[in-house]
Design a protein around this motif. Structure first.
Motif, PDB file in Angstrom:
ATOM      1  N   PHE A  10     -13.317  22.163 -10.331  1.00  0.00           N
ATOM      2  CA  PHE A  10     -14.750  21.948 -10.088  1.00  0.00           C
ATOM      3  C   PHE A  10     -15.301  23.187  -9.399  1.00  0.00           C
ATOM      4  O   PHE A  10     -14.550  24.049  -8.940  1.00  0.00           O
ATOM      5  CB  PHE A  10     -14.995  20.703  -9.227  1.00  0.00           C
ATOM      6  CG  PHE A  10     -14.245  20.701  -7.913  1.00  0.00           C
ATOM      7  CD1 PHE A  10     -14.741  21.366  -6.795  1.00  0.00           C
ATOM      8  CD2 PHE A  10     -13.043  20.034  -7.780  1.00  0.00           C
ATOM      9  CE1 PHE A  10     -14.052  21.385  -5.607  1.00  0.00           C
ATOM     10  CE2 PHE A  10     -12.331  20.040  -6.583  1.00  0.00           C
ATOM     11  CZ  PHE A  10     -12.843  20.712  -5.496  1.00  0.00           C
ATOM     12  N   ARG A  11     -16.610  23.291  -9.307  1.00  0.00           N
ATOM     13  CA  ARG A  11     -17.236  24.322  -8.497  1.00  0.00           C
ATOM     14  C   ARG A  11     -18.188  23.646  -7.518  1.00  0.00           C
ATOM     15  O   ARG A  11     -18.632  22.522  -7.734  1.00  0.00           O
ATOM     16  CB  ARG A  11     -17.964  25.350  -9.360  1.00  0.00           C
ATOM     17  CG  ARG A  11     -19.037  24.780 -10.271  1.00  0.00           C
ATOM     18  CD  ARG A  11     -19.551  25.849 -11.208  1.00  0.00           C
ATOM     19  NE  ARG A  11     -20.536  25.319 -12.149  1.00  0.00           N
ATOM     20  CZ  ARG A  11     -20.917  25.962 -13.245  1.00  0.00           C
ATOM     21  NH1 ARG A  11     -20.422  27.146 -13.543  1.00  0.00           N
ATOM     22  NH2 ARG A  11     -21.800  25.414 -14.062  1.00  0.00           N
ATOM     23  N   ILE A  12     -18.501  24.337  -6.448  1.00  0.00           N
ATOM     24  CA  ILE A  12     -19.243  23.747  -5.333  1.00  0.00           C
ATOM     25  C   ILE A  12     -20.742  23.911  -5.562  1.00  0.00           C
ATOM     26  O   ILE A  12     -21.219  25.015  -5.826  1.00  0.00           O
ATOM     27  CB  ILE A  12     -18.817  24.391  -4.007  1.00  0.00           C
ATOM     28  CG1 ILE A  12     -17.332  24.105  -3.759  1.00  0.00           C
ATOM     29  CG2 ILE A  12     -19.660  23.889  -2.853  1.00  0.00           C
ATOM     30  CD1 ILE A  12     -16.719  24.919  -2.651  1.00  0.00           C
ATOM     31  N   LYS A  13     -21.479  22.801  -5.463  1.00  0.00           N
ATOM     32  CA  LYS A  13     -22.922  22.819  -5.680  1.00  0.00           C
ATOM     33  C   LYS A  13     -23.699  22.624  -4.377  1.00  0.00           C
ATOM     34  O   LYS A  13     -24.821  23.105  -4.236  1.00  0.00           O
ATOM     35  CB  LYS A  13     -23.304  21.736  -6.687  1.00  0.00           C
ATOM     36  CG  LYS A  13     -24.790  21.691  -7.027  1.00  0.00           C
ATOM     37  CD  LYS A  13     -25.098  20.633  -8.075  1.00  0.00           C
ATOM     38  CE  LYS A  13     -24.645  21.074  -9.453  1.00  0.00           C
ATOM     39  NZ  LYS A  13     -25.138  20.142 -10.510  1.00  0.00           N
ATOM     40  N   SER A  14     -23.129  21.901  -3.442  1.00  0.00           N
ATOM     41  CA  SER A  14     -23.798  21.635  -2.172  1.00  0.00           C
ATOM     42  C   SER A  14     -22.783  21.814  -1.054  1.00  0.00           C
ATOM     43  O   SER A  14     -21.597  21.517  -1.239  1.00  0.00           O
ATOM     44  CB  SER A  14     -24.367  20.214  -2.152  1.00  0.00           C
ATOM     45  OG  SER A  14     -25.010  19.939  -0.925  1.00  0.00           O
ATOM     46  N   ALA A 410      -4.221  13.965   6.794  1.00  0.00           N
ATOM     47  CA  ALA A 410      -4.727  13.303   5.584  1.00  0.00           C
ATOM     48  C   ALA A 410      -5.851  14.156   4.996  1.00  0.00           C
ATOM     49  O   ALA A 410      -6.857  14.398   5.656  1.00  0.00           O
ATOM     50  CB  ALA A 410      -5.230  11.902   5.915  1.00  0.00           C
ATOM     51  N   ILE A 411      -5.677  14.583   3.756  1.00  0.00           N
ATOM     52  CA  ILE A 411      -6.594  15.546   3.145  1.00  0.00           C
ATOM     53  C   ILE A 411      -7.681  14.820   2.361  1.00  0.00           C
ATOM     54  O   ILE A 411      -7.388  14.149   1.358  1.00  0.00           O
ATOM     55  CB  ILE A 411      -5.828  16.500   2.202  1.00  0.00           C
ATOM     56  CG1 ILE A 411      -4.556  17.044   2.870  1.00  0.00           C
ATOM     57  CG2 ILE A 411      -6.750  17.615   1.748  1.00  0.00           C
ATOM     58  CD1 ILE A 411      -4.789  17.899   4.074  1.00  0.00           C
ATOM     59  N   PRO A 412      -8.948  14.908   2.765  1.00  0.00           N
ATOM     60  CA  PRO A 412     -10.023  14.323   1.977  1.00  0.00           C
ATOM     61  C   PRO A 412     -10.094  14.955   0.581  1.00  0.00           C
ATOM     62  O   PRO A 412      -9.724  16.110   0.391  1.00  0.00           O
ATOM     63  CB  PRO A 412     -11.287  14.645   2.792  1.00  0.00           C
ATOM     64  CG  PRO A 412     -10.787  14.843   4.189  1.00  0.00           C
ATOM     65  CD  PRO A 412      -9.436  15.475   4.030  1.00  0.00           C
ATOM     66  N   ARG A 413     -10.558  14.197  -0.381  1.00  0.00           N
ATOM     67  CA  ARG A 413     -10.587  14.644  -1.774  1.00  0.00           C
ATOM     68  C   ARG A 413     -11.816  15.510  -2.055  1.00  0.00           C
ATOM     69  O   ARG A 413     -12.926  15.133  -1.735  1.00  0.00           O
ATOM     70  CB  ARG A 413     -10.575  13.425  -2.707  1.00  0.00           C
ATOM     71  CG  ARG A 413      -9.261  12.655  -2.640  1.00  0.00           C
ATOM     72  CD  ARG A 413      -9.371  11.227  -3.116  1.00  0.00           C
ATOM     73  NE  ARG A 413      -8.095  10.522  -2.909  1.00  0.00           N
ATOM     74  CZ  ARG A 413      -7.710  10.000  -1.764  1.00  0.00           C
ATOM     75  NH1 ARG A 413      -8.498  10.073  -0.691  1.00  0.00           N
ATOM     76  NH2 ARG A 413      -6.534   9.402  -1.650  1.00  0.00           N
ATOM     77  N   ARG A 414     -11.566  16.677  -2.642  1.00  0.00           N
ATOM     78  CA  ARG A 414     -12.613  17.597  -3.107  1.00  0.00           C
ATOM     79  C   ARG A 414     -13.474  18.112  -1.956  1.00  0.00           C
ATOM     80  O   ARG A 414     -14.661  18.395  -2.151  1.00  0.00           O
ATOM     81  CB  ARG A 414     -13.501  16.926  -4.178  1.00  0.00           C
ATOM     82  CG  ARG A 414     -12.725  16.372  -5.355  1.00  0.00           C
ATOM     83  CD  ARG A 414     -13.582  15.891  -6.510  1.00  0.00           C
ATOM     84  NE  ARG A 414     -14.417  14.742  -6.233  1.00  0.00           N
ATOM     85  CZ  ARG A 414     -14.840  13.882  -7.153  1.00  0.00           C
ATOM     86  NH1 ARG A 414     -14.481  14.024  -8.423  1.00  0.00           N
ATOM     87  NH2 ARG A 414     -15.612  12.875  -6.825  1.00  0.00           N
TER      88      ARG A 414
END
Length: 462
Positions: A10-14, A410-414
């Motif tokens: 994915f790429r970051i939009k916000s 614990a790693i949050p997703r995305r």
């Protein structure tokens, strides 16, 4: 081109701005929080790894779904979209939305458990354990022995010890066993996966003794990824097919959809047989505790986002990146000779705090010591998965000793990038270099009677 690390699909939009407090400010903040990281303000944490539950970044399709959410009190179109998605992915006849996983346990467990009953699991997580006890029953963990040896690299360390399970049922009597719970992935054991064959074996025992089997499946998609990768029977099966096979062996399931559903709020209960008398009882409890059964404590926008997230969470490219991010952190810890529950699980790294602080006894909570040091070092919020979380014996009131003393990252997703992951690794390396200087841990100065780690006050032992 050969790619060394799995890149983001994915790429970051916000973006959301972060701030790093000074070391002095962080030390003051943790003192003010009574050395309990749950009391810290989110804005005072540079990297928040307290949990991967509800801390995920939703996609553009999910945010568009938020705008389409139908807020009808009963029979909203968003409800029916979620039910269709749930039936398609899990293959159960009845799907009940609830606002999160522990709500599902509150609705379901009193229907299956009562005083003088026991529940057996490959390992109960804290909130699941609490809801078993609130229903009047007692918990028995039945984990494979290799799970209790963090340095041992073995596949499917989350499995149920099947021989021990049968011994427990024979010892207590089948009529005393109210429920068997298989947790996938096995969170308290370090996010370790459970094989489909192990679930088959557990289901066969449950059926033979007439005991219902519930699948606690907050991280069902991550578990399916490990099954596809490491269980030869399923190497050519799709993630969705593995999920359907896995769930086919349960009678019910509970899911905190705030994990693999990639949403900020939501949960599900599943009953395999839509004609079971249990369905009406689930609906009745849901109406009492959560609201009408077609919204189950969720807004229409939450229902809509979850219906989309259930499918995004089983995408193979996403899962490859998701597990790869955690494996990257684990590889950096391997290079630094920092022990953790190995091989690394799906949703985070469970650092072996007892190995880092061997001089600190379990009753002074080495997992909490490391969690506090991580916040002081780099503004990273984590949590203890050890004796502090386990709590006291319900009969004697004495501190129980956990099988592990972990600090869970614990790693949050995305949410976080590879640069953030390097900050995590660098902080752990810095703490290890001075770990021998710590001579004492923490004591509890106040605690509530149940789920104490959320609210307890601690103080350093001097």
């Amino acid at each position: 081109m050969a790619i060394k690390f799995i890149p983001e699909p994915f790429r970051i939009k916000s973006v959301e701005p972060l701030r790093m407090l000074s070391r002095e400010d962080r030390e003051e903040k943790i003192r003010e929080a009574n050395y309990n990281l749950f009391y810290l303000r989110g804005e005072d944490c540079y990297i928040d790894l307290l949990t991967d539950s509800g801390t995920n970044a939703m996609s553009q399709d999910q945010w568009a779904g938020v705008m389409r959410g139908d807020e009808a009190y009963a029979g909203a179109s968003s409800y029916y979209k979620l039910i269709e998605a749930g039936k398609d992915i899990f293959g159960y006849g009845y799907i009940q939305p609830v606002h999160q996983g522990r709500a599902g346990e509150k609705v379901l467990f009193p229907l299956l458990l009562s005083k003088d009953k026991i529940a057996i699991s490959n390992m109960f997580f804290d909130t699941t354990r609490a809801h078993v006890e609130l229903a009047g029953a007692r918990c028995i963990d039945c984990t494979v022995p290799e799970a209790k040896q963090p340095s041992v690299r073995a596949p499917f360390k989350g499995n149920m010890d099947v021989a021990r399970l049968e011994q427990i049922i024979d010892e207590y009597g089948p009529e005393t066993v109210g429920l068997i719970v298989v947790t996938i992935t096995n969170n308290s054991a370090g996010g370790q996966p459970v094989s489909v064959q192990n679930i088959r074996d557990v289901a066969a025992i449950a059926k033979r003794y007439g005991v219902p089997l519930n699948i606690d499946a907050a991280r069902y998609a991550e578990n399916a990824f490990f099954v596809q990768r490491d269980e030869p029977e399923f190497k050519d099966a799709s993630i969705k097919a593995i999920i359907r096979e896995t769930f086919s062996y349960g009678d019910t399931f509970t899911i905190s959809a705030k994990k693999d559903g990639i949403v900020n709020m939501g949960g599900l209960i599943g009953v395999k047989d839509a004609d079971s008398p249990l369905v009406l009882k689930v609906k009745t409890n849901c109406i009492s505790y959560e609201g009408f059964f077609t919204y189950g404590g969720l807004s229409g926008r939450d229902l809509e986002a979850l219906a989309i997230g259930l499918y995004e969470g089983i995408d193979k490219d996403y899962l490859r990146y998701r597990i790869g991010q955690v494996e990257y952190l684990a590889a950096r810890l391997d290079d630094a000779d920092i022990a953790y529950q190995s091989p690394v699980g799906g949703h985070g790294v469970f650092v072996d705090a007892a190995a880092m602080f061997p001089q600190i006894p379990y009753a002074e909570f080495p997992g909490q010591v490391l969690a506090i040091e991580l916040y002081k070092e780099a503004g990273i919020r984590t949590c203890d998965i050890g004796s502090y979380m386990l709590g006291n014996d319900p009969d004697t009131g004495e501190q129980l000793r956990a099988d592990f003393e972990f600090t869970r990252l614990a790693i949050p997703r995305r949410v976080y990038t590879q640069a953030h992951t390097d900050v995590m690794a660098d902080a752990l390396i810095a703490i290890k270099q001075r770990a021998g200087q710590a001579t004492r841990g923490y004591r509890i100065t106040w605690e509530p009677p149940i789920l104490r780690h959320f609210q307890a006050h601690l103080a350093p032992i001097v």
